[in-house]
Design a protein around this motif. Structure first.
Motif, PDB file in Angstrom:
ATOM      1  N   GLY A 369     113.597  29.587  14.300  1.00  0.00           N
ATOM      2  CA  GLY A 369     112.565  30.607  14.079  1.00  0.00           C
ATOM      3  C   GLY A 369     111.260  30.017  13.555  1.00  0.00           C
ATOM      4  O   GLY A 369     110.491  30.698  12.873  1.00  0.00           O
ATOM      5  N   ILE A 370     111.017  28.731  13.868  1.00  0.00           N
ATOM      6  CA  ILE A 370     109.812  28.085  13.347  1.00  0.00           C
ATOM      7  C   ILE A 370     108.734  28.060  14.437  1.00  0.00           C
ATOM      8  O   ILE A 370     108.977  27.556  15.542  1.00  0.00           O
ATOM      9  CB  ILE A 370     110.128  26.625  12.895  1.00  0.00           C
ATOM     10  CG1 ILE A 370     111.213  26.640  11.811  1.00  0.00           C
ATOM     11  CG2 ILE A 370     108.869  25.911  12.408  1.00  0.00           C
ATOM     12  CD1 ILE A 370     111.759  25.271  11.443  1.00  0.00           C
ATOM     13  N   ASN A 371     107.566  28.583  14.101  1.00  0.00           N
ATOM     14  CA  ASN A 371     106.480  28.629  15.082  1.00  0.00           C
ATOM     15  C   ASN A 371     105.720  27.302  15.115  1.00  0.00           C
ATOM     16  O   ASN A 371     105.491  26.678  14.082  1.00  0.00           O
ATOM     17  CB  ASN A 371     105.523  29.770  14.706  1.00  0.00           C
ATOM     18  CG  ASN A 371     104.511  29.993  15.788  1.00  0.00           C
ATOM     19  OD1 ASN A 371     104.867  30.056  16.966  1.00  0.00           O
ATOM     20  ND2 ASN A 371     103.241  30.073  15.410  1.00  0.00           N
ATOM     21  N   ILE A 372     105.353  26.872  16.337  1.00  0.00           N
ATOM     22  CA  ILE A 372     104.590  25.629  16.487  1.00  0.00           C
ATOM     23  C   ILE A 372     103.137  26.004  16.733  1.00  0.00           C
ATOM     24  O   ILE A 372     102.852  26.767  17.659  1.00  0.00           O
ATOM     25  CB  ILE A 372     105.107  24.814  17.698  1.00  0.00           C
ATOM     26  CG1 ILE A 372     106.597  24.488  17.539  1.00  0.00           C
ATOM     27  CG2 ILE A 372     104.296  23.551  17.910  1.00  0.00           C
ATOM     28  CD1 ILE A 372     107.242  23.913  18.787  1.00  0.00           C
ATOM     29  N   SER A 373     102.203  25.453  15.921  1.00  0.00           N
ATOM     30  CA  SER A 373     100.812  25.836  16.188  1.00  0.00           C
ATOM     31  C   SER A 373     100.026  24.753  16.922  1.00  0.00           C
ATOM     32  O   SER A 373      98.991  25.044  17.512  1.00  0.00           O
ATOM     33  CB  SER A 373     100.098  26.257  14.908  1.00  0.00           C
ATOM     34  OG  SER A 373     100.038  25.202  14.011  1.00  0.00           O
ATOM     35  N   MET A 374     100.473  23.503  16.880  1.00  0.00           N
ATOM     36  CA  MET A 374      99.803  22.459  17.660  1.00  0.00           C
ATOM     37  C   MET A 374     100.869  21.438  18.081  1.00  0.00           C
ATOM     38  O   MET A 374     101.850  21.237  17.377  1.00  0.00           O
ATOM     39  CB  MET A 374      98.750  21.708  16.820  1.00  0.00           C
ATOM     40  CG  MET A 374      97.572  22.540  16.395  1.00  0.00           C
ATOM     41  SD  MET A 374      96.492  21.628  15.256  1.00  0.00           S
ATOM     42  CE  MET A 374      95.438  20.740  16.375  1.00  0.00           C
ATOM     43  N   ILE A 375     100.620  20.781  19.199  1.00  0.00           N
ATOM     44  CA  ILE A 375     101.562  19.759  19.686  1.00  0.00           C
ATOM     45  C   ILE A 375     100.755  18.539  20.088  1.00  0.00           C
ATOM     46  O   ILE A 375      99.667  18.674  20.658  1.00  0.00           O
ATOM     47  CB  ILE A 375     102.311  20.266  20.945  1.00  0.00           C
ATOM     48  CG1 ILE A 375     103.165  21.492  20.610  1.00  0.00           C
ATOM     49  CG2 ILE A 375     103.179  19.156  21.555  1.00  0.00           C
ATOM     50  CD1 ILE A 375     103.708  22.213  21.840  1.00  0.00           C
ATOM     51  N   SER A 376     101.265  17.340  19.792  1.00  0.00           N
ATOM     52  CA  SER A 376     100.650  16.161  20.403  1.00  0.00           C
ATOM     53  C   SER A 376     101.748  15.155  20.720  1.00  0.00           C
ATOM     54  O   SER A 376     102.768  15.099  20.035  1.00  0.00           O
ATOM     55  CB  SER A 376      99.569  15.559  19.509  1.00  0.00           C
ATOM     56  OG  SER A 376     100.093  14.554  18.706  1.00  0.00           O
ATOM     57  N   THR A 377     101.536  14.385  21.775  1.00  0.00           N
ATOM     58  CA  THR A 377     102.574  13.424  22.170  1.00  0.00           C
ATOM     59  C   THR A 377     101.942  12.072  22.434  1.00  0.00           C
ATOM     60  O   THR A 377     100.750  11.974  22.722  1.00  0.00           O
ATOM     61  CB  THR A 377     103.279  13.861  23.481  1.00  0.00           C
ATOM     62  OG1 THR A 377     102.295  13.927  24.509  1.00  0.00           O
ATOM     63  CG2 THR A 377     103.959  15.183  23.342  1.00  0.00           C
TER      64      THR A 377
END
Ligand code: ADP
Ligand code: ASP
Ligand code: MG
Length: 416
Positions: A369-377
């Motif tokens: 139930g954890i929201n992701i607000s930004m992603i980088s790879t």
């Protein structure tokens, strides 16, 4: 005769008794026939205490004076250490950063080492003394005191090891090495015996504060093997070394978290050429490092949102700087942000050759139930920005999902 650089962190020199124990440990190594250079941090909590004092004087303390203040913590421990060595019947000399010319640029509070004049150290070592150097500090060309950023004593140690062409650089701390994740928040984290410079660079840059990132950069550049180990046990720790063939095996080698960042969004900026430069030039001119950046696609009305992260300590300063940028660009949505975020990451050189790692990470976070607000790879890491309050939950869930922990023995096996 080998030349060994040993660095002891804040908890290792947290009180006078601990400093005496460190002196005994160093002399034991010296008496085995080695030349010893010791780098010390300030007593644990001291740099934070000094920072609080500064904040009581100015909301945004003057950076030059901040460095004069913060460098005092290490001055205390090195002088006490030299006294402890003398009390044990040996000889020792302490040096501040400017006395051994640890020359840096003038980026106060996050200065970079540009050179070290090791002549004085070599002379004192040759005369049989233990040399103890204050970690975390340097001096500019013009003689102003600088500090290297939090955790910077590791960098002093590795830079000295490189300059002195030391045979070994040992980083003594309060855990037994580098683990698959922070052993203080995940009980079944495993100590890694050997890790590559590249993986350690990613782990350090993503929050595994057991080694300061710039110390790993130096180690890689000058090929200094670094041994991270405990001050309080004799156990072998973790070796940070150049890549070896057998190391490609693991897909994910660690989970990290970084609570030192803040997220800022500028909404409703006109989607036109030059906008990114208008936003980021004043920030970089103020020597503020931007980490993740996301620009949303034009929503159809000729506007876009720009979201990025900066160090939490630079959050207020960045918001202030952006006020004029908002006016200049006519950003309709204004600025908003949060300084209670965490960057959670998975790292591993084996990721280069495997797909589906990022999507597994997203599913694990979503199941919790954890929201992701930004992603980088990158080639060997995936990072997500989440709310700070979910940090421990996310670390444990990812550590389990990628099977990094100690294998628990099934109950049936124990019974039979
Ligand atoms: P020192 O004061 O000795 O420099 P630090 O507090 O800077 O020590 O670094 C050691 C701490 O790093 C440990 O106590 C641990 O909580 C934290 N840490 C975070 N990630 C890791 C990891 N992957 N492996 C080991 N320690 C970690
Ligand atoms: N004393 C400094 C700090 O607490 C430097 C260090 O310990 O490495 O960040
Ligand atoms: Mg440290």
């Amino acid at each position: 005769m080998a030349l060994i650089v040993q660095k002891f962190g804040g908890t290792s020199v947290g009180d006078p008794e601990k400093i005496k124990n460190v002196a005994k440990r160093v002399l034991k190594k010296k008496n085995e026939g080695n030349q010893m250079v010791v780098v010390l941090s300030a007593m644990s909590g001291e740099t934070n205490r000094l920072t609080e004092f500064a904040l009581a004087m100015q909301d945004m303390p003057d950076l030059r004076e901040m460095d004069v203040l913060l460098s005092s913590g290490e001055q205390v421990t090195i002088s006490l250490f030299a006294m402890a060595v003398k009390a044990l019947g040996d000889d020792c000399i302490s040096f501040l950063g400017d006395q051994v010319k640890i020359e840096t640029d003038n980026s106060y509070t996050k200065a970079r080492i540009e050179g070290i004049d090791s002549d004085r150290i070599t002379k004192e070592l040759d005369s049989g003394k233990v040399v103890v150097v204050a970690g975390f500090q340097g001096v500019t060309e013009t003689g102003d005191i600088t500090t290297l950023g939090r955790g910077g004593s590791d960098t002093t140690a590795v830079a000295l090891a490189a300059a002195l062409e030391a045979d070994a650089c040992e980083i003594f701390t309060d855990v037994e090495g580098v683990y698959t994740t922070d052993p203080n928040i995940c009980d079944n984290a495993i100590k890694i015996d050997r890790i590559t410079y590249d993986e350690m660079l990613e782990l350090a840059s993503l929050g595994a504060k057991v080694l300061d990132i710039r110390s790993v950069t130096f180690a890689k550049q000058y090929n200094v093997p670094v041994h991270v180990r405990s001050t309080f046990t004799e156990t072998e720790g973790t070796w940070v070394v150049a890549e070896e063939k057998a190391m490609e095996g693991k897909i994910v080698s660690g989970v990290t978290y970084n609570k030192n960042e803040a997220r800022i969004t500028i909404s409703g900026v006109p989607d036109q050429p030059g906008i990114a430069s208008k936003i980021f030039t004043p920030i970089s001119n103020a020597d503020i490092i931007v980490d993740m950046i996301i620009q949303n696609q034009d929503t159809g009305n000729g506007e876009t949102d720009m979201t990025f992260t900066v160090a939490r300590t630079d959050y207020q300063r960045t918001l202030q700087l952006l006020e004029s940028v908002v006016k200049q660009t006519g950003a309709k949505g204004g600025i908003h942000g949060s300084d209670s975020i965490t960057k959670i990451s998975i790292v591993g050189v084996g990721m280069r050759n495997h797909s589906g790692i990022a999507s597994t990470m997203f599913s694990v976070l979503s199941n919790e139930g954890i929201n992701i607000s930004m992603i980088s790879t990158s080639e060997i890491k995936v990072s997500c920005i989440i709310e700070e309050r979910y940090t421990e939950l996310a670390v444990r869930a990812l550590h389990d999902a990628f099977e990094l922990g100690k294998e628990s023995v099934p109950e049936e096996e124990t019974l039979s």
